[in-house]
Design an enzyme around this catalytic site. Structure first.
Site, PDB file in Angstrom:
ATOM      1  N   ALA A  95       3.024 -47.512 -30.669  1.00 46.73           N
ATOM      2  CA  ALA A  95       3.861 -46.345 -30.415  1.00 46.73           C
ATOM      3  C   ALA A  95       4.927 -46.736 -29.398  1.00 46.73           C
ATOM      4  CB  ALA A  95       3.008 -45.214 -29.870  1.00 46.73           C
ATOM      5  N   GLY A 129      -0.601 -48.280 -32.384  1.00 48.45           N
ATOM      6  CA  GLY A 129      -0.305 -47.487 -33.582  1.00 48.45           C
ATOM      7  C   GLY A 129       0.072 -48.340 -34.787  1.00 48.45           C
ATOM      8  N   GLU A 186      -3.175 -49.373 -36.166  1.00 43.90           N
ATOM      9  CA  GLU A 186      -3.780 -48.147 -36.719  1.00 43.90           C
ATOM     10  C   GLU A 186      -3.138 -47.792 -38.061  1.00 43.90           C
ATOM     11  OE1 GLU A 186      -3.151 -46.051 -32.940  1.00 43.90           O
ATOM     12  OE2 GLU A 186      -5.231 -45.416 -33.067  1.00 43.90           O
ATOM     13  N   GLU A 191      -4.248 -50.133 -25.892  1.00 41.58           N
ATOM     14  CA  GLU A 191      -3.955 -48.863 -25.197  1.00 41.58           C
ATOM     15  C   GLU A 191      -4.580 -48.762 -23.814  1.00 41.58           C
ATOM     16  OE1 GLU A 191      -4.582 -49.100 -28.410  1.00 41.58           O
ATOM     17  OE2 GLU A 191      -3.238 -47.800 -29.529  1.00 41.58           O
TER      18      GLU A 191
HETATM   19  N1  COA Z   1       7.259 -49.485 -27.151  1.00 41.66           N
HETATM   20  C1  COA Z   1       8.513 -49.570 -26.716  1.00 41.66           C
HETATM   21  N2  COA Z   1       9.190 -50.718 -26.601  1.00 41.66           N
HETATM   22  C2  COA Z   1       8.539 -51.830 -26.940  1.00 41.66           C
HETATM   23  C3  COA Z   1       7.205 -51.830 -27.398  1.00 41.66           C
HETATM   24  C4  COA Z   1       6.553 -50.572 -27.499  1.00 41.66           C
HETATM   25  N3  COA Z   1       5.307 -50.460 -27.960  1.00 41.66           N
HETATM   26  N4  COA Z   1       6.818 -53.105 -27.644  1.00 41.66           N
HETATM   27  C5  COA Z   1       7.886 -53.884 -27.360  1.00 41.66           C
HETATM   28  N5  COA Z   1       8.921 -53.112 -26.936  1.00 41.66           N
HETATM   29  C6  COA Z   1      10.244 -53.566 -26.516  1.00 41.66           C
HETATM   30  C7  COA Z   1      10.191 -54.211 -25.135  1.00 41.66           C
HETATM   31  O1  COA Z   1      10.224 -53.234 -24.122  1.00 41.66           O
HETATM   32  C8  COA Z   1      11.424 -55.080 -25.169  1.00 41.66           C
HETATM   33  O2  COA Z   1      12.545 -54.272 -24.940  1.00 41.66           O
HETATM   34  P1  COA Z   1      13.671 -54.737 -23.858  1.00 41.66           P
HETATM   35  O3  COA Z   1      14.271 -55.957 -24.498  1.00 41.66           O
HETATM   36  O4  COA Z   1      14.593 -53.562 -23.823  1.00 41.66           O
HETATM   37  O5  COA Z   1      12.950 -55.024 -22.579  1.00 41.66           O
HETATM   38  C9  COA Z   1      11.488 -55.534 -26.644  1.00 41.66           C
HETATM   39  O6  COA Z   1      10.701 -54.605 -27.387  1.00 41.66           O
HETATM   40  C10 COA Z   1      10.897 -56.927 -26.858  1.00 41.66           C
HETATM   41  O7  COA Z   1       9.589 -56.939 -26.331  1.00 41.66           O
HETATM   42  P2  COA Z   1       9.088 -57.977 -25.216  1.00 41.66           P
HETATM   43  O8  COA Z   1       7.946 -57.358 -24.490  1.00 41.66           O
HETATM   44  O9  COA Z   1      10.229 -58.473 -24.400  1.00 41.66           O
HETATM   45  O10 COA Z   1       8.576 -59.153 -26.177  1.00 41.66           O
HETATM   46  P3  COA Z   1       7.483 -60.263 -25.825  1.00 41.66           P
HETATM   47  O11 COA Z   1       7.571 -61.264 -26.899  1.00 41.66           O
HETATM   48  O12 COA Z   1       7.595 -60.713 -24.421  1.00 41.66           O
HETATM   49  O13 COA Z   1       6.071 -59.473 -25.945  1.00 41.66           O
HETATM   50  C11 COA Z   1       4.500 -57.966 -26.967  1.00 41.66           C
HETATM   51  C12 COA Z   1       5.668 -58.940 -27.178  1.00 41.66           C
HETATM   52  C13 COA Z   1       4.199 -57.297 -28.313  1.00 41.66           C
HETATM   53  C14 COA Z   1       3.252 -58.722 -26.476  1.00 41.66           C
HETATM   54  C15 COA Z   1       4.896 -56.901 -25.911  1.00 41.66           C
HETATM   55  O14 COA Z   1       6.158 -56.350 -26.290  1.00 41.66           O
HETATM   56  C16 COA Z   1       3.940 -55.762 -25.762  1.00 41.66           C
HETATM   57  O15 COA Z   1       2.886 -55.910 -25.154  1.00 41.66           O
HETATM   58  N6  COA Z   1       4.303 -54.567 -26.301  1.00 41.66           N
HETATM   59  C17 COA Z   1       3.532 -53.372 -26.127  1.00 41.66           C
HETATM   60  C18 COA Z   1       2.322 -53.371 -27.004  1.00 41.66           C
HETATM   61  C19 COA Z   1       1.481 -52.138 -26.770  1.00 41.66           C
HETATM   62  O16 COA Z   1       0.936 -51.920 -25.706  1.00 41.66           O
HETATM   63  N7  COA Z   1       1.380 -51.311 -27.819  1.00 41.66           N
HETATM   64  C20 COA Z   1       0.564 -50.132 -27.807  1.00 41.66           C
HETATM   65  C21 COA Z   1       1.374 -48.957 -27.457  1.00 41.66           C
HETATM   66  S1  COA Z   1       0.359 -47.527 -27.454  1.00 41.66           S
END
Ligand code: COA
Length: 258
Positions: free
Chosen positions: A66, A112, A115, A135
Site C-alpha cells: 500500500a 498489499g 496480498e 507491515e
Molecule cells: N509506498 C509508498 N512509496 C513507496 C513504497 C510504498 N509502499 N515502496 C517504495 N516507495 C517509494 C519510495 O519511497 C521511493 O520514493 P522516493 O524516490 O520518492 O524516495 C521509491 O518508491 C523507490 O523506493 P526505494 O525505497 O528508494 O527503493 P529501494 O530499492 O531502496 O527499496 C523496497 C525497495 C521495496 C525494499 C523499499 O521501497 C520498501 O521497503 N518499501 C516499502 C515496503 C512496505 O513496507 N510495504 C508494505 C506497505 S503496508
C-alpha cells in the site's frame, strides 16, 4: 476507458493488467486500487477475455505494498474503511473471479502487493522476486487478507514467522513454501505466463468458473473472521508505533519502537 495508473492490453483472449507507478514501485494508492478494481470488472465482463494476468510495470517491483505516503495520514476510522472497502471491492472480486487470474510477480511483492498476489488463482514469480508482509515494521498488521490467505498457502507456522518478523523471502524459498506455483527466469516470465494461460484456456470456461467456485468454498470457514483482521488493522493506526514506523520509512531510517 482511460486509466492513470494502469495499462490494459488484450491479446489472444488474455488480458494483461499492469500497474503503472514504477517510480513508487507500483505501490497501491487509492486511485490505483480503484482503477485495478475497474480493470478487473471490465475484464470479467469482456467476452474477449478468457484469462487475466496482473503484473507491475518496470523490472523492480510487482507491487511494493500500500502507498505508505498516502495512508500515514490515516487514523483507525479511515484505516477501517480502507481495509473493508478494498477487501470487498478488489481482493474478494479477484479471488471469486469466474475467469482465472494469474499474478505475474516481477520483483518486490510486499504488503498489499503480496496480498493481491495471494488473492489471485495462480502465482508465477521471476527468480529475482522478493516477497513479504513487512507491515509490523511500520507499526501495523496486514489489512488485505494477509493473516488469512498466507497461512492457507504456506501453513500457520511459516505464516506466523513471516508476519511477525516482517522478513522478505526470495523466490526459491517462496516456491518451497508453496507460496508461488512457479519460479522462472526473468526473461521467460511473460512467455511462461501466456503459455500457462493458453493451457488453461483450452478448457471449458464454464467448468473453470465452477472449479474456482468449488475450490474457494473449501476455505470459506477460514475467512469467517475477516472482520477481526480489519478491526485489528485499523486499531494499529491510532498507535505511536504507527507514527514512528511510517515516519521512519519516509525519513529512510530504522524505526525505534521503544
Ligand atoms: N509506498 C509508498 N512509496 C513507496 C513504497 C510504498 N509502499 N515502496 C517504495 N516507495 C517509494 C519510495 O519511497 C521511493 O520514493 P522516493 O524516490 O520518492 O524516495 C521509491 O518508491 C523507490 O523506493 P526505494 O525505497 O528508494 O527503493 P529501494 O530499492 O531502496 O527499496 C523496497 C525497495 C521495496 C525494499 C523499499 O521501497 C520498501 O521497503 N518499501 C516499502 C515496503 C512496505 O513496507 N510495504 C508494505 C506497505 S503496508
Amino acid at each position: 476507458m482511460e486509466f492513470k495508473n494502469l495499462l490494459i492490453d488484450t491479446k489472444n483472449n488474455i488480458t494483461t493488467i499492469s500497474i503503472n507507478r514504477p517510480n513508487n514501485l507500483n505501490s497501491l494508492n487509492i486511485k490505483t486500487l480503484e482503477e485495478i478494481a475497474k480493470g478487473i470488472n471490465l475484464s470479467i465482463n469482456n467476452d474477449k477475455t478468457k484469462c487475466i494476468i496482473i503484473t507491475g510495470v518496470g523490472d523492480k517491483a510487482f507491487i511494493a505494498g500500500a502507498d505508505i505516503k498516502e495512508f500515514m495520514k490515516y487514523d483507525s476510522s479511515n484505516a477501517y474503511t480502507f481495509s473493508e472497502t478494498g477487501n470487498k471491492l478488489l481482493f474478494e472480486v479477484i479471488e471469486n473471479s469466474p475467469k482465472p487470474i494469474i499474478a505475474m510477480i516481477n520483483g518486490y511483492a510486499l504488503g498489499g502487493g503480496l496480498e493481491l498476489a495471494m488473492a489471485c488463482h495462480i502465482r508465477v514469480a521471476s527468480e529475482d522476486s522478493r516477497m513479504g508482509l513487512p507491515e509490523v515494521s511500520l507499526g501495523i498488521i496486514p489489512g488485505y487478507g494477509g493473516t488469512k490467505r498466507l497461512p492457507l498457502l504456506v501453513g500457520k507456522g511459516r505464516a506466523m514467522e513471516m508476519i511477525i518478523t516482517g522478513r522478505m523471502i526470495n523466490a526459491t524459498e517462496a516456491q518451497s513454501f508453496g507460496l508461488i506455483n512457479h519460479m522462472v527466469k526473468k526473461e521467460k516470465l511473460i512467455d511462461f505466463c501466456n503459455d500457462l494461460a493458453s493451457k488453461i484456456m483450452v478448457n471449458s470456461p464454464n467448468a473453470i468458473k465452477h472449479a474456482i467456485k468449488s475450490l474457494n468454498s473449501n476455505y470459506k470457514e477460514g475467512f469467517s473472521n475477516f472482520s477481526d483482521e480489519i478491526f485489528n488493522f485499523s486499531k494499529c493506526f491510532d498507535s505511536d508505533d504507527f507514527k514512528e514506523g511510517t515516519s521512519a520509512f519516509i525519513e529512510k531510517r530504522k524505526p525505534n519502537f521503544n
